[in-house]
Scaffold this motif. Structure first.
Motif, PDB file in Angstrom:
ATOM      1  N   ALA A  11       2.242  -6.176   8.486  1.00 10.87           N
ATOM      2  CA  ALA A  11       1.282  -5.900   7.416  1.00 10.87           C
ATOM      3  C   ALA A  11       1.704  -4.737   6.520  1.00 10.87           C
ATOM      4  O   ALA A  11       0.973  -4.381   5.594  1.00 10.87           O
ATOM      5  CB  ALA A  11      -0.094  -5.607   8.016  1.00 10.87           C
ATOM      6  N   PHE A  12       2.873  -4.187   6.766  1.00 13.64           N
ATOM      7  CA  PHE A  12       3.283  -2.965   6.066  1.00 13.64           C
ATOM      8  C   PHE A  12       3.294  -3.142   4.553  1.00 13.64           C
ATOM      9  O   PHE A  12       2.843  -2.284   3.804  1.00 13.64           O
ATOM     10  CB  PHE A  12       4.672  -2.540   6.561  1.00 13.64           C
ATOM     11  CG  PHE A  12       5.121  -1.195   6.077  1.00 13.64           C
ATOM     12  CD1 PHE A  12       4.598  -0.035   6.613  1.00 13.64           C
ATOM     13  CD2 PHE A  12       6.092  -1.090   5.080  1.00 13.64           C
ATOM     14  CE1 PHE A  12       5.013   1.217   6.179  1.00 13.64           C
ATOM     15  CE2 PHE A  12       6.522   0.150   4.633  1.00 13.64           C
ATOM     16  CZ  PHE A  12       5.981   1.305   5.183  1.00 13.64           C
ATOM     17  N   ASP A  13       3.797  -4.275   4.090  1.00 13.51           N
ATOM     18  CA  ASP A  13       3.941  -4.493   2.652  1.00 13.51           C
ATOM     19  C   ASP A  13       2.624  -4.823   1.952  1.00 13.51           C
ATOM     20  O   ASP A  13       2.598  -4.981   0.726  1.00 13.51           O
ATOM     21  CB  ASP A  13       4.956  -5.606   2.380  1.00 13.51           C
ATOM     22  CG  ASP A  13       6.386  -5.118   2.523  1.00 13.51           C
ATOM     23  OD1 ASP A  13       6.589  -3.903   2.681  1.00 13.51           O
ATOM     24  OD2 ASP A  13       7.295  -5.963   2.482  1.00 13.51           O
ATOM     25  N   ARG A  42       4.410  -5.415  -4.780  1.00 17.29           N
ATOM     26  CA  ARG A  42       4.231  -6.804  -5.201  1.00 17.29           C
ATOM     27  C   ARG A  42       3.657  -6.918  -6.604  1.00 17.29           C
ATOM     28  O   ARG A  42       3.923  -7.905  -7.307  1.00 17.29           O
ATOM     29  CB  ARG A  42       3.328  -7.515  -4.189  1.00 17.29           C
ATOM     30  CG  ARG A  42       4.001  -7.698  -2.826  1.00 17.29           C
ATOM     31  CD  ARG A  42       3.015  -8.114  -1.763  1.00 17.29           C
ATOM     32  NE  ARG A  42       3.684  -8.445  -0.505  1.00 17.29           N
ATOM     33  CZ  ARG A  42       3.072  -8.488   0.660  1.00 17.29           C
ATOM     34  NH1 ARG A  42       1.764  -8.232   0.735  1.00 17.29           N
ATOM     35  NH2 ARG A  42       3.742  -8.790   1.754  1.00 17.29           N
ATOM     36  N   ALA A  43       2.877  -5.933  -7.027  1.00 20.25           N
ATOM     37  CA  ALA A  43       2.311  -5.961  -8.381  1.00 20.25           C
ATOM     38  C   ALA A  43       3.376  -5.510  -9.373  1.00 20.25           C
ATOM     39  O   ALA A  43       4.032  -4.485  -9.163  1.00 20.25           O
ATOM     40  CB  ALA A  43       1.092  -5.052  -8.476  1.00 20.25           C
ATOM     41  N   ALA A  47       6.628   0.960 -12.064  1.00 23.37           N
ATOM     42  CA  ALA A  47       6.408   2.411 -11.969  1.00 23.37           C
ATOM     43  C   ALA A  47       7.413   3.052 -11.021  1.00 23.37           C
ATOM     44  O   ALA A  47       7.974   4.118 -11.310  1.00 23.37           O
ATOM     45  CB  ALA A  47       4.982   2.690 -11.520  1.00 23.37           C
ATOM     46  N   TRP A  48       7.671   2.400  -9.876  1.00 29.37           N
ATOM     47  CA  TRP A  48       8.650   2.948  -8.940  1.00 29.37           C
ATOM     48  C   TRP A  48      10.072   2.842  -9.481  1.00 29.37           C
ATOM     49  O   TRP A  48      10.889   3.751  -9.287  1.00 29.37           O
ATOM     50  CB  TRP A  48       8.532   2.256  -7.585  1.00 29.37           C
ATOM     51  CG  TRP A  48       7.416   2.858  -6.787  1.00 29.37           C
ATOM     52  CD1 TRP A  48       6.138   2.385  -6.662  1.00 29.37           C
ATOM     53  CD2 TRP A  48       7.467   4.076  -6.045  1.00 29.37           C
ATOM     54  NE1 TRP A  48       5.392   3.239  -5.881  1.00 29.37           N
ATOM     55  CE2 TRP A  48       6.186   4.274  -5.485  1.00 29.37           C
ATOM     56  CE3 TRP A  48       8.463   5.000  -5.790  1.00 29.37           C
ATOM     57  CZ2 TRP A  48       5.891   5.387  -4.695  1.00 29.37           C
ATOM     58  CZ3 TRP A  48       8.174   6.109  -4.991  1.00 29.37           C
ATOM     59  CH2 TRP A  48       6.902   6.293  -4.456  1.00 29.37           C
ATOM     60  N   ASP A  92       0.515   9.326 -11.225  1.00 35.14           N
ATOM     61  CA  ASP A  92       0.346   8.085 -11.980  1.00 35.14           C
ATOM     62  C   ASP A  92      -0.262   7.028 -11.060  1.00 35.14           C
ATOM     63  O   ASP A  92       0.358   6.634 -10.067  1.00 35.14           O
ATOM     64  CB  ASP A  92       1.702   7.616 -12.504  1.00 35.14           C
ATOM     65  CG  ASP A  92       1.623   6.325 -13.306  1.00 35.14           C
ATOM     66  OD1 ASP A  92       0.516   5.760 -13.440  1.00 35.14           O
ATOM     67  OD2 ASP A  92       2.676   5.870 -13.791  1.00 35.14           O
ATOM     68  N   PRO A  93      -1.473   6.539 -11.344  1.00 35.93           N
ATOM     69  CA  PRO A  93      -2.097   5.543 -10.468  1.00 35.93           C
ATOM     70  C   PRO A  93      -1.255   4.293 -10.273  1.00 35.93           C
ATOM     71  O   PRO A  93      -1.368   3.619  -9.240  1.00 35.93           O
ATOM     72  CB  PRO A  93      -3.414   5.206 -11.189  1.00 35.93           C
ATOM     73  CG  PRO A  93      -3.699   6.387 -12.059  1.00 35.93           C
ATOM     74  CD  PRO A  93      -2.357   6.906 -12.475  1.00 35.93           C
ATOM     75  N   ALA A  94      -0.396   3.972 -11.243  1.00 40.80           N
ATOM     76  CA  ALA A  94       0.429   2.767 -11.126  1.00 40.80           C
ATOM     77  C   ALA A  94       1.365   2.834  -9.920  1.00 40.80           C
ATOM     78  O   ALA A  94       1.720   1.801  -9.352  1.00 40.80           O
ATOM     79  CB  ALA A  94       1.239   2.551 -12.398  1.00 40.80           C
TER      80      ALA A  94
END
Length: 202
Positions: free
Chosen positions: A18-20, A28-29, A35-36, A183-185
């Motif tokens: 379930a880590f991802d 995934r978004a 952003a990363w 940054d919330p993203a």
């Protein structure tokens, strides 16, 4: 009492499936992934660089960096996390540019002086001896190499403050620049935690 490595590995093995699901783990978004990618692009040297991703988990950042053109060696204590990372790299078609191995991020079995970047995200705070780990990590760097740490102090009371990580890095390096990661993203939404990156170029 400090947890034994086998106990830590079993704990993270149990989390692997379930880590991802966490936005900043699986990326995934598209907005979170972008952003990363932007953050790491601002912290790492130009492509191609050789990167050690310590405590790589399911390999999301390793794969992201390999897709950008870097060569990455990922290390994680959890065999199931490493298995997931290998599958992820193969699925992304970058398994030739990234390798994963089971090992202790605090004592990585990697070549001294062999890396342009040592990257570690959300691992330093959990180590029994962060100072000793940093001493080993900086020895992995080639001359001019960069140490990139992503850490935080969470609402649960766990973690490290930016000032603590900065002070730890300055015990081993001449420079430590702190960048708030608000940054919330990056996190899939707003967070009230203290989240930051520390970059040391020298």
């Amino acid at each position: 009492m400090t947890a034994e490595p086998d106990d830590v590995a079993r704990l993270w093995d149990a989390e692997a499936a379930a880590f991802d699901d966490e936005p900043d783990h699986g990326l995934r978004a598209p907005a979170t992934r972008a952003a990363w990618a932007g953050l790491l692009g601002s912290l790492l040297p130009p492509v191609p660089a050789r990167v050690a991703d310590l405590g790589c988990g399911t390999g999301t950042l390793s794969v992201l960096l390999a897709q950008a053109g870097h060569t990455v060696d990922g290390v994680d204590l959890s065999p199931r996390m490493v298995e997931a990372a290998v599958r992820k790299a193969a699925g992304a078609g970058v398994d030739g540019a990234v390798s994963f191995r089971v090992g202790d991020a605090a004592v990585p079995a990697l070549d001294a002086g062999g890396y342009d970047v040592v990257l570690c995200r959300h691992v330093l705070w959990a180590l029994p001896d962060p100072d000793a780990a940093l001493s080993r990590w900086v020895r992995l760097l080639a001359p001019g190499g960069r140490l990139v740490l992503v850490e935080g102090f969470w609402h649960t009371g766990a973690g490290l403050h930016a000032s603590d990580v900065e002070a730890l890095v300055l015990r081993h390096r001449a420079e430590a620049a702190v960048t708030p990661l608000d940054d919330p993203a990056l996190w899939g939404g707003p967070t009230g935690d203290e989240r930051f990156a520390v970059l040391s170029r020298s």
